[in-house]
Design an enzyme around this catalytic site. Structure first.
Site, mmCIF file in Angstrom:
data_model
loop_
_atom_site.group_PDB
_atom_site.id
_atom_site.type_symbol
_atom_site.label_atom_id
_atom_site.label_comp_id
_atom_site.label_asym_id
_atom_site.label_seq_id
_atom_site.Cartn_x
_atom_site.Cartn_y
_atom_site.Cartn_z
ATOM 1 N N LYS A 1 -7.982 14.446 3.648
ATOM 2 C CA LYS A 1 -7.138 13.245 3.671
ATOM 3 C C LYS A 1 -6.213 13.365 4.885
ATOM 4 O O LYS A 1 -6.099 14.455 5.452
ATOM 5 C CB LYS A 1 -6.312 13.129 2.387
ATOM 6 C CG LYS A 1 -5.621 14.446 1.983
ATOM 7 C CD LYS A 1 -4.886 14.363 0.661
ATOM 8 C CE LYS A 1 -5.772 14.359 -0.557
ATOM 9 N NZ LYS A 1 -5.943 13.051 -1.197
ATOM 10 N N ARG A 2 -5.555 12.289 5.301
ATOM 11 C CA ARG A 2 -4.581 12.379 6.390
ATOM 12 C C ARG A 2 -3.596 13.512 6.093
ATOM 13 O O ARG A 2 -3.258 13.757 4.933
ATOM 14 C CB ARG A 2 -3.793 11.066 6.531
ATOM 15 C CG ARG A 2 -4.536 9.919 7.201
ATOM 16 C CD ARG A 2 -3.702 8.639 7.196
ATOM 17 N NE ARG A 2 -3.386 8.231 5.844
ATOM 18 C CZ ARG A 2 -2.164 8.189 5.318
ATOM 19 N NH1 ARG A 2 -1.109 8.504 6.056
ATOM 20 N NH2 ARG A 2 -1.975 7.827 4.066
ATOM 21 N N HIS B 1 0.792 -1.237 0.000
ATOM 22 C CA HIS B 1 0.000 0.000 0.000
ATOM 23 C C HIS B 1 0.818 1.278 0.000
ATOM 24 O O HIS B 1 0.245 2.366 0.030
ATOM 25 C CB HIS B 1 -0.979 0.009 1.187
ATOM 26 C CG HIS B 1 -2.103 -0.954 1.010
ATOM 27 N ND1 HIS B 1 -2.037 -2.267 1.422
ATOM 28 C CD2 HIS B 1 -3.305 -0.823 0.420
ATOM 29 C CE1 HIS B 1 -3.158 -2.880 1.121
ATOM 30 N NE2 HIS B 1 -3.958 -2.035 0.506
ATOM 31 N N LYS C 1 1.430 14.435 0.833
ATOM 32 C CA LYS C 1 0.130 14.828 0.271
ATOM 33 C C LYS C 1 0.065 16.340 -0.003
ATOM 34 O O LYS C 1 -0.835 16.824 -0.657
ATOM 35 C CB LYS C 1 -0.998 14.388 1.198
ATOM 36 C CG LYS C 1 -1.168 12.860 1.251
ATOM 37 C CD LYS C 1 -2.221 12.461 2.268
ATOM 38 C CE LYS C 1 -2.388 10.957 2.422
ATOM 39 N NZ LYS C 1 -3.212 10.337 1.352
ATOM 40 N N THR D 1 -8.065 6.952 -2.781
ATOM 41 C CA THR D 1 -9.462 6.573 -3.025
ATOM 42 C C THR D 1 -10.358 7.795 -2.841
ATOM 43 O O THR D 1 -11.452 7.837 -3.395
ATOM 44 C CB THR D 1 -9.931 5.449 -2.080
ATOM 45 O OG1 THR D 1 -9.659 5.851 -0.729
ATOM 46 C CG2 THR D 1 -9.221 4.144 -2.386
ATOM 47 N N LYS E 1 -13.883 8.986 -4.778
ATOM 48 C CA LYS E 1 -15.140 9.379 -4.114
ATOM 49 C C LYS E 1 -15.582 10.763 -4.586
ATOM 50 O O LYS E 1 -16.765 10.991 -4.861
ATOM 51 C CB LYS E 1 -14.938 9.419 -2.582
ATOM 52 C CG LYS E 1 -14.539 8.107 -1.953
ATOM 53 C CD LYS E 1 -14.091 8.358 -0.501
ATOM 54 C CE LYS E 1 -13.314 7.192 0.051
ATOM 55 N NZ LYS E 1 -12.677 7.519 1.364
HETATM 56 C C1 LIG Z 1 -11.402 7.809 1.564
HETATM 57 C C2 LIG Z 1 -10.881 8.185 2.877
HETATM 58 C C3 LIG Z 1 -9.506 8.326 3.059
HETATM 59 C C4 LIG Z 1 -8.499 8.172 1.943
HETATM 60 O O1 LIG Z 1 -8.369 9.434 1.324
HETATM 61 P P1 LIG Z 1 -7.167 9.738 0.287
HETATM 62 O O2 LIG Z 1 -7.533 11.079 -0.269
HETATM 63 O O3 LIG Z 1 -7.229 8.665 -0.762
HETATM 64 O O4 LIG Z 1 -5.921 9.738 1.071
HETATM 65 C C5 LIG Z 1 -9.029 8.679 4.309
HETATM 66 N N1 LIG Z 1 -9.883 8.881 5.346
HETATM 67 C C6 LIG Z 1 -11.214 8.776 5.206
HETATM 68 C C7 LIG Z 1 -12.101 9.041 6.376
HETATM 69 C C8 LIG Z 1 -11.772 8.426 3.974
HETATM 70 O O5 LIG Z 1 -13.099 8.316 3.841
#
Ligand SMILES: *Cc1c(COP(=O)(O)O)cnc(C)c1O
Length: 484
Positions: A219-220, A28, A225, A327, A331
């Protein structure tokens, strides 16, 4: 191996065959600091029998490597499950590769980089073991459940089959030039923006203009990032508006959310900086609705389900070659956001599906990132060459956003300058700001924006987790569906 050999008395060879056929390894991340290693002394203390078995696995493995490339001691050192440099440690990723029948990355670029960089020796030694399975998201949660108004609009035009077969969304592409549908998609987005604005008002007391462009990075919090690159753009925009008070700029609301690991000093500081920038920007009367900054605390799936339906711009701005897949990018696209992104992770595949004209890319690609680093990257070159970038950084350094604690963000400034700017924010800044200007231009034409939004939604079929899980079943798990 321990259960089969010790408890069920299998001979080593038979136990190993079962183990290898049973396990598969999904990687990952490419970031070396995120690949686990465990000290041998700790393992010896806590799981001595497991350690013995790991040594035996490594012995068998290295014997095969020796047969493959006799005399290459450097190769043995690189591939060994035990890192013998310094105090010895167990490389868990190597153990996972050796013990699995398949190893996969989670987007095409990521899988290619695994094979060409960190696991190159293993890919050559085990031809066919490494494959790609691009990540996906479930349309039941990330559209049907989280965005009822858009789900109902989609179903009213193409029926409900998309919920079980996301590729059916492609039927929406025929409606992308239909002005009634463009307006209906825009109306749903506005409804979701009003819903989010109400939560923001009640939870954090910031009043948003729901007609502003809702620009989202959730995101984190991590340096790769590049939330800081977003902050540098926000500050640049703040400066521009202050110096051009009579200009009709496209109003923007920049929304951040994300958690930091508890001991990650820089990530914690970035959260604080975003909040401090928000305080200054949101309370400057010359700025008004032209720029608002929001940090939503306690990011989790429920927060994501609230913010994503309201997003118009999705920020996917990691340094190329660092985000395995992402991901969040999927979304947000599924909910009609346009992406500003680098050629990284699944962004590349999303862009290939939705079309180059419907996706805003900027910055260096993964190859260019590697070349620039090899040549010797110097962030000061960009600092000296770009007045807007320099101004934004100097404001961070000088405490413009924290007047009673001027040195608070010195550490941030230092990381991007003296510290070498490991994630190349300075190198991508100008390209990013120019891309943001193209986005403003498009936003001035609501139907053109809505058309691109529809084309994004309609090409998301490939990113359903139904497709992903089907691929795991066929290519890795070797399982067939039960007939029912
Ligand atoms: C989808 C999701 C992530 C992953 O987000 P990325 O932008 O792909 O890093 C992290 N935390 C939550 C709560 C999510 O729903």
């Amino acid at each position: 191996m321990r259960i089969l050999v010790d408890k069920h008395n299998y001979d080593w060879h038979r136990a190993w065959t079962i183990t290898e056929r049973t396990f598969s390894y999904t990687n990952h991340t490419l970031l070396p600091e995120a690949l686990e290693t465990w000290p041998v002394w700790l393992m010896q203390k806590v799981l001595p029998r497991h350690l013995q078995i790991i040594f035996d696995i490594n012995h068998h493995f290295l014997r095969q490597v020796t047969h493959w490339r006799p005399g290459d001691h450097e190769l043995l050192r690189r591939m060994s499950i035990i890192d013998e440099s310094g105090s010895r440690s167990i490389r868990m990723a190597h153990l996972a590769i050796v013990g699995s029948h398949k190893v996969n990355g989670v987007a095409e670029l990521h899988s290619r980089l695994l094979q060409e960089t960190i696991f190159r020796d293993f890919h050559e030694f085990y031809p066919g073991k490494f494959i790609n399975v691009t990540n996906g998201i479930t349309p039941r949660r990330w559209l049907n459940q989280s965005n009822p108004p858009l789900s109902q609009l989609v179903s009213s035009r193409i029926g409900e089959q998309w919920k079980k077969d996301l590729s059916r969304l492609k039927e929406l592409a025929d409606l992308s030039d239909d002005t009634d549908f463009q307006d209906a998609v825009a109306a749903v987005k506005l409804e979701n923006k009003i819903r989010l604005s109400n939560v923001v008002r009640n939870q954090i007391g910031i009043e948003l203009n729901p007609h502003a462009l809702f620009d989202v990075q959730i995101k984190r919090i991590h340096e790769y990032k590049r939330q800081l690159l977003n902050v540098l753009h926000v500050i640049t925009r703040y400066n521009y508006i202050r110096h051009h008070p009579d200009e009709n700029v496209v109003p923007r609301t920049v929304i951040f959310s994300g958690k930091a690991a508890p001991a990650y000093r820089m990530a914690k500081l970035v959260i604080r900086l975003i909040n401090d920038v928000a305080d200054i920007v949101n309370n400057n009367p010359c700025i008004g609705d032209k720029l608002k900054v929001v940090f939503m605390p306690n990011y989790d799936v429920s927060t994501a389900q609230l913010i994503i339906p309201a997003a118009e711009l999705s920020q996917q701005i990691s340094t190329a070659g660092t985000e395995a897949s992402g991901t969040g990018n999927m979304k947000l696209t599924l909910n009609g956001a346009l992406t500003i992104g680098t050629l990284d992770g699944a962004n590349i595949e999303i862009r290939a599906e939705v079309g180059d004209d419907n996706f805003f890319i900027f910055g260096l690609n993964a190859e260019q990132v590697m070349t620039l680093r090899q040549q010797g990257y110097n962030p000061w070159d960009y600092y000296h060459a770009d007045a807007e970038l320099r101004r934004a950084l100097d404001m961070i350094r000088d405490g413009h956003f924290c007047p009673d604690d001027c040195d608070r963000y010195r550490y941030v400034y230092d990381a991007l300058t003296h510290g070498g700017d490991h994630y190349l924010l300075m190198a991508d800044f100008r390209s990013y700001v120019e891309c943001q200007q193209h986005i403003d231009e498009l936003y001035k034409s609501p139907r053109a924006w809505s058309r691109k939004s529809i084309l994004n939604i309609s090409h998301m079929g490939r990113f359903s987790s139904d497709r992903t899980i089907q691929e795991y079943a066929n290519r890795i798990w070797n399982v067939k569906p039960v007939s029912r």
